[in-house]
Design a protein around this motif. Structure first.
Motif, PDB file in Angstrom:
ATOM      1  N   LEU A  55       0.802  -1.221   0.000  1.00 35.44           N
ATOM      2  CA  LEU A  55       0.000   0.000   0.000  1.00 35.44           C
ATOM      3  C   LEU A  55       0.838   1.276   0.000  1.00 35.44           C
ATOM      4  O   LEU A  55       0.358   2.328  -0.409  1.00 35.44           O
ATOM      5  N   CYS A  56       2.077   1.177   0.452  1.00 32.42           N
ATOM      6  CA  CYS A  56       2.961   2.348   0.530  1.00 32.42           C
ATOM      7  C   CYS A  56       4.336   1.995  -0.040  1.00 32.42           C
ATOM      8  O   CYS A  56       5.345   2.022   0.674  1.00 32.42           O
ATOM      9  N   PRO A  57       4.407   1.640  -1.325  1.00 32.37           N
ATOM     10  CA  PRO A  57       5.698   1.263  -1.918  1.00 32.37           C
ATOM     11  C   PRO A  57       6.550   2.501  -2.185  1.00 32.37           C
ATOM     12  O   PRO A  57       6.109   3.632  -1.950  1.00 32.37           O
ATOM     13  N   THR A  58       7.744   2.294  -2.714  1.00 30.08           N
ATOM     14  CA  THR A  58       8.608   3.419  -3.056  1.00 30.08           C
ATOM     15  C   THR A  58       8.093   4.177  -4.278  1.00 30.08           C
ATOM     16  O   THR A  58       8.635   5.223  -4.615  1.00 30.08           O
ATOM     17  N   TRP A  78      10.318   1.548  -7.283  1.00 27.94           N
ATOM     18  CA  TRP A  78      11.636   1.691  -7.884  1.00 27.94           C
ATOM     19  C   TRP A  78      12.415   0.401  -7.692  1.00 27.94           C
ATOM     20  O   TRP A  78      12.445  -0.166  -6.600  1.00 27.94           O
ATOM     21  N   ALA A  79      13.018  -0.063  -8.761  1.00 24.61           N
ATOM     22  CA  ALA A  79      13.814  -1.297  -8.753  1.00 24.61           C
ATOM     23  C   ALA A  79      15.282  -0.923  -8.908  1.00 24.61           C
ATOM     24  O   ALA A  79      15.599   0.186  -9.340  1.00 24.61           O
ATOM     25  N   ALA A  85      11.221   0.926 -12.961  1.00 25.09           N
ATOM     26  CA  ALA A  85      10.093   0.725 -12.057  1.00 25.09           C
ATOM     27  C   ALA A  85       9.569  -0.697 -12.227  1.00 25.09           C
ATOM     28  O   ALA A  85       9.299  -1.123 -13.349  1.00 25.09           O
ATOM     29  N   GLU A  86       9.436  -1.424 -11.124  1.00 29.07           N
ATOM     30  CA  GLU A  86       8.825  -2.754 -11.178  1.00 29.07           C
ATOM     31  C   GLU A  86       7.314  -2.597 -11.078  1.00 29.07           C
ATOM     32  O   GLU A  86       6.802  -1.888 -10.209  1.00 29.07           O
ATOM     33  N   PHE A 120      10.556  -0.630 -17.421  1.00 31.11           N
ATOM     34  CA  PHE A 120       9.692  -1.402 -16.536  1.00 31.11           C
ATOM     35  C   PHE A 120      10.311  -2.776 -16.306  1.00 31.11           C
ATOM     36  O   PHE A 120      10.875  -3.373 -17.226  1.00 31.11           O
ATOM     37  N   LEU A 121      10.147  -3.277 -15.093  1.00 28.41           N
ATOM     38  CA  LEU A 121      10.568  -4.619 -14.722  1.00 28.41           C
ATOM     39  C   LEU A 121       9.330  -5.404 -14.315  1.00 28.41           C
ATOM     40  O   LEU A 121       8.505  -4.913 -13.549  1.00 28.41           O
ATOM     41  N   PHE A 122       9.207  -6.617 -14.863  1.00 30.31           N
ATOM     42  CA  PHE A 122       8.154  -7.555 -14.474  1.00 30.31           C
ATOM     43  C   PHE A 122       8.850  -8.832 -14.026  1.00 30.31           C
ATOM     44  O   PHE A 122       9.604  -9.421 -14.802  1.00 30.31           O
TER      45      PHE A 122
END
Length: 198
Positions: A55-58, A78-79, A85-86, A120-122
């Motif tokens: 709920l509160c990621p970077t 952020w990755a 960004a993941e 993007f990272l998946f």
């Protein structure tokens, strides 16, 4: 289908007050859906620390609701790596395969692009064929590396369904997010492929 399910879910930014409803949704998932999203056991009910990270990621988190019941979650964080960004999403069992996952990923993608993401990272289980197909279809130029049972796709940051997203389209989608609650159906064109559960 009851009347509360006739309209599209609403998508809005998520926060700590959504913890109980998100826990309820995650508890209602099948073991396979939970594994595909988290690649590990998350507990029943899910641990408070996990819910807080969701709920509160970077980056930012979003939920889809029907009558104030959470039926979907998407986020970006952020990755490691420059401007990467993941992205991840998880959808309630009854809402899967209806396009909600891709719409929610589009909302998260637009927000990440606005924050400066260039890639993007998946991270997807190698057994999650629906998510793998979705990434390959929506981001066909993604590169992939395998690490055991996980596949890591890296793609140029752009919205799904668009080969090259124009800046004014991204600005328009991000602008709608700033207004608060957004009808999920208005986020993307209709889709005809399965929705990922990652």
């Amino acid at each position: 289908m009851n009347q509360t399910q006739t309209g599209p879910p609403l998508v809005r930014r998520a926060g700590e007050p959504d913890a109980d409803e998100l826990a309820r949704m995650l508890t209602g998932l099948t073991d396979l859906s939970r594994y595909f999203r988290f690649q590990t056991a998350i507990g029943t009910p899910p641990r408070a620390a996990l819910l807080l990270r969701m709920l509160c990621p970077t980056g930012a988190a979003f939920v889809a609701t029907r009558a104030e019941t959470i039926v979907g979650h998407a986020m970006w964080a952020w990755a490691p790596g420059a401007e990467t960004a993941e992205l991840a999403a998880v959808i309630a069992e009854d809402e899967q395969r209806r396009g909600l996952g891709v719409r929610m990923l589009s909302v998260a993608a637009a927000d990440a692009i606005a924050a400066g993401a260039r890639y993007f990272l998946f991270v997807v289980s190698a057994a999650n064929e629906r998510s793998i197909r979705m990434v390959r279809r929506r981001w066909p130029d993604a590169t992939v590396e395998r690490d055991g049972t996980l596949l890591s796709f890296v793609a140029p940051a752009r919205l799904p369904d668009e080969p090259e997203e124009r800046a004014d389209v991204v600005d328009q989608q991000v602008g709608r997010l700033e207004g608060g609650e957004v009808p999920a159906a208005g986020e993307l064109r209709p889709v005809d492929d399965p929705v990922p559960a990652f």
